[in-house]
Design a protein around this motif. Structure first.
Motif, PDB file in Angstrom:
ATOM      1  N   TYR A 172       0.768  -1.149  -0.051  1.00 28.48           N
ATOM      2  CA  TYR A 172       0.029   0.182   0.082  1.00 28.48           C
ATOM      3  C   TYR A 172       0.959   1.192   0.164  1.00 28.48           C
ATOM      4  CZ  TYR A 172      -3.692   3.279   1.567  1.00 28.48           C
ATOM      5  OH  TYR A 172      -4.710   4.034   1.411  1.00 28.48           O
ATOM      6  N   ILE A 173       2.042   1.159   0.890  1.00 25.80           N
ATOM      7  CA  ILE A 173       2.984   2.479   0.941  1.00 25.80           C
ATOM      8  C   ILE A 173       3.689   2.705  -0.471  1.00 25.80           C
ATOM      9  CG2 ILE A 173       4.769   3.335   1.993  1.00 25.80           C
ATOM     10  CD1 ILE A 173       3.991   1.884   4.611  1.00 25.80           C
ATOM     11  N   ASN A 189       2.499   1.644  -3.569  1.00 28.37           N
ATOM     12  CA  ASN A 189       1.943   2.160  -4.476  1.00 28.37           C
ATOM     13  C   ASN A 189       1.510   3.750  -4.592  1.00 28.37           C
ATOM     14  OD1 ASN A 189       1.840  -0.531  -5.677  1.00 28.37           O
ATOM     15  ND2 ASN A 189      -0.201  -1.038  -4.398  1.00 28.37           N
ATOM     16  N   THR A 190       1.562   4.129  -3.343  1.00 23.47           N
ATOM     17  CA  THR A 190       1.275   5.535  -3.242  1.00 23.47           C
ATOM     18  C   THR A 190       2.418   6.330  -3.147  1.00 23.47           C
ATOM     19  OG1 THR A 190      -0.369   4.851  -1.506  1.00 23.47           O
ATOM     20  CG2 THR A 190       0.306   7.076  -1.477  1.00 23.47           C
ATOM     21  N   ALA A 234      -2.500  12.482  -2.082  1.00 26.85           N
ATOM     22  CA  ALA A 234      -2.317  11.088  -2.118  1.00 26.85           C
ATOM     23  C   ALA A 234      -1.699  10.450  -0.785  1.00 26.85           C
ATOM     24  CB  ALA A 234      -1.771  10.759  -3.406  1.00 26.85           C
ATOM     25  N   LYS A 267      -3.933  11.032   2.088  1.00 26.35           N
ATOM     26  CA  LYS A 267      -5.059   9.714   2.030  1.00 26.35           C
ATOM     27  C   LYS A 267      -4.453   8.435   2.473  1.00 26.35           C
ATOM     28  CE  LYS A 267      -8.302   7.842  -1.017  1.00 26.35           C
ATOM     29  NZ  LYS A 267      -8.734   7.839  -2.798  1.00 26.35           N
ATOM     30  N   MET A 268      -3.294   8.335   1.810  1.00 26.53           N
ATOM     31  CA  MET A 268      -2.607   6.986   2.444  1.00 26.53           C
ATOM     32  C   MET A 268      -2.403   6.963   3.979  1.00 26.53           C
ATOM     33  SD  MET A 268       0.538   5.715   3.353  1.00 26.53           S
ATOM     34  CE  MET A 268       1.824   6.687   2.623  1.00 26.53           C
ATOM     35  N   SER A 297       2.858   4.493  10.518  1.00 29.81           N
ATOM     36  CA  SER A 297       2.045   5.633   9.969  1.00 29.81           C
ATOM     37  C   SER A 297       2.498   7.008  10.569  1.00 29.81           C
ATOM     38  CB  SER A 297       0.692   5.753  10.242  1.00 29.81           C
ATOM     39  OG  SER A 297       0.227   4.552   9.605  1.00 29.81           O
TER      40      SER A 297
END
Length: 386
Positions: free
Chosen positions: A226-227, A229-230, A238, A241-242, A288
């Motif tokens: 996920y990280i 891809n962002t 973006a 949002k991630m 995060s």
């Protein structure tokens, strides 16, 4: 704004640094409570270290497996099997090392099963061995299954493990004496090759409790993907949002683990499914926060530089921290002093006040020593990959 992945290195480095810290007190009888494992149910800060490292292993997989998929199953299996076997072998080597010990004034070979007590022997499993097994199975699952299928399979593993645990003593299936996994370990591994730190044959890195630990790596892979891809986006929205998505997922998993604890207690030593979900939630929230501070706010303080070098040679420095004290044990004086514990036995143990303070000071000295090695390796651009 673009993520440079420093936060992932720092997260992994901080985790291995804490692993070394809790494994190297001056005295095992003089440890502050947060640096001890929970006696059984529940958890302390120390109980977060190992699952966080497995989570970091999954993060790293997210950057490697896409390339292996492009190269095909043949290359994938060669690399995964080679790495898994190597990590497992290093762990087994450290369990057996230094292969000899002092017995009644002379050196004797450490046999696979102790010749003086057939219930003692070389332990088969351990931290590195669990990392190897989890890496192997998690890699295979995410390689062959689509993300949704891998997610459902992970959930099934957690539920199946819960059901397996219920096969133990009906009066208390989650107790040391009632846990079903110990019988499996005794049957397959054998009593001589199990951990006995609880006073009985019980292995906290045994076979069955590895099942939910595999899920820890898979969840780490999902978060790393996920990280990743962002990270290619330069749009601040973006990234925010991630981060929002990660925080929400982390809190949701945290609450799920907390609620599950009511019927399936959070327990590191038998690695319960609630423990997996709870620690994944904490790992996501921690990572995060680090991404926000390091990548978004561009924080470059001393802690980031300190932990980053640990992350670049994580498995090597962890293995070295176990190798050195075992080597020193061969050269111990009659007073129990050797080159590894000299500072504690001669200096730190004499610090006034709480004796736990001297034990902690020694552990911090070990951290500084290990950091110096990591710093030198990083300066020389030497990265020892396993």
């Amino acid at each position: 704004m673009k993520i440079r992945y420093r936060s992932l290195d720092i997260f992994r480095g901080a985790t291995v640094c804490l692993m070394i810290l809790v494994n190297n007190p001056g005295s095992w009888s003089q440890i502050f409570a947060p640096l001890k494992h929970a006696p059984w149910h529940g958890l302390t800060p120390t109980d977060l270290v190992f699952p966080f490292f497995l989570f970091a292993v999954g993060n790293a997989m997210a950057f490697v497996l896409p390339r292996l998929k492009e190269q095909g199953p043949g290359v994938f299996w060669r690399k995964v099997i080679k790495r898994s076997v190597l990590i497992f072998a290093i762990g087994l080597f450290l369990n057996w090392y230094p292969f000899v010990r002092w017995h009644e004034g002379s050196l004797e070979f450490i046999s696979w099963v102790n010749q003086h007590n057939n219930e003692k022997g070389v332990r088969i499993f351990g931290v590195l061995q669990r990392i190897a097994v989890c890496y192997f199975f998690a890699s295979a699952i995410v390689f062959y299954l689509k993300p949704k299928a891998a997610w459902l399979f992970s959930l099934m593993l957690l539920l199946v493990y819960w059901a397996i645990c219920l096969l133990g003593n009906p009066s208390d299936p989650y107790s040391l004496e009632g846990w079903f996994g110990t019988n499996v370990d005794k049957l397959i591994l054998g009593i001589p090759h199990m951990y006995k730190g609880e006073g009985v044959a019980f292995d906290p890195e045994g076979l069955l409790s590895t099942i939910p630990a595999i899920v820890e790596v898979i969840f780490g892979f999902f978060v790393g993907s996920y990280i990743k891809n962002t990270a290619s986006s330069t749009e601040p929205s973006a990234i925010y949002k991630m981060l929002t998505g990660l925080f929400v997922a982390g809190v949701a998993l945290l609450l799920t683990g907390f609620c599950w604890d009511m019927v399936f207690p959070i327990n590191k030593k038998i690695w319960t499914s609630s423990y997996t979900v709870y620690t994944v939630g904490l790992a996501i929230i921690t990572l995060s926060t680090m991404i926000y501070l390091i990548e978004v706010k561009n924080y470059k303080g001393f802690p980031t530089r300190f932990f980053e070098v640990f992350g670049k040679n994580a498995l090597f420095i962890f293995s070295l921290s176990a190798f050195l004290p075992k080597t020193a044990g061969l050269f111990t004086s009659d007073e129990g002093v050797n080159f590894w514990n000299f500072l504690y036995r001669k200096i730190y143990v004499n610090i006034p006040g709480d004796p736990k303070l001297g034990s902690l000071m020694y552990a911090l000295t070990v951290i500084i020593f290990m950091w110096a090695i990591c710093w030198w390796l990083d300066k020389k651009k030497i990265y020892i990959k396993v």
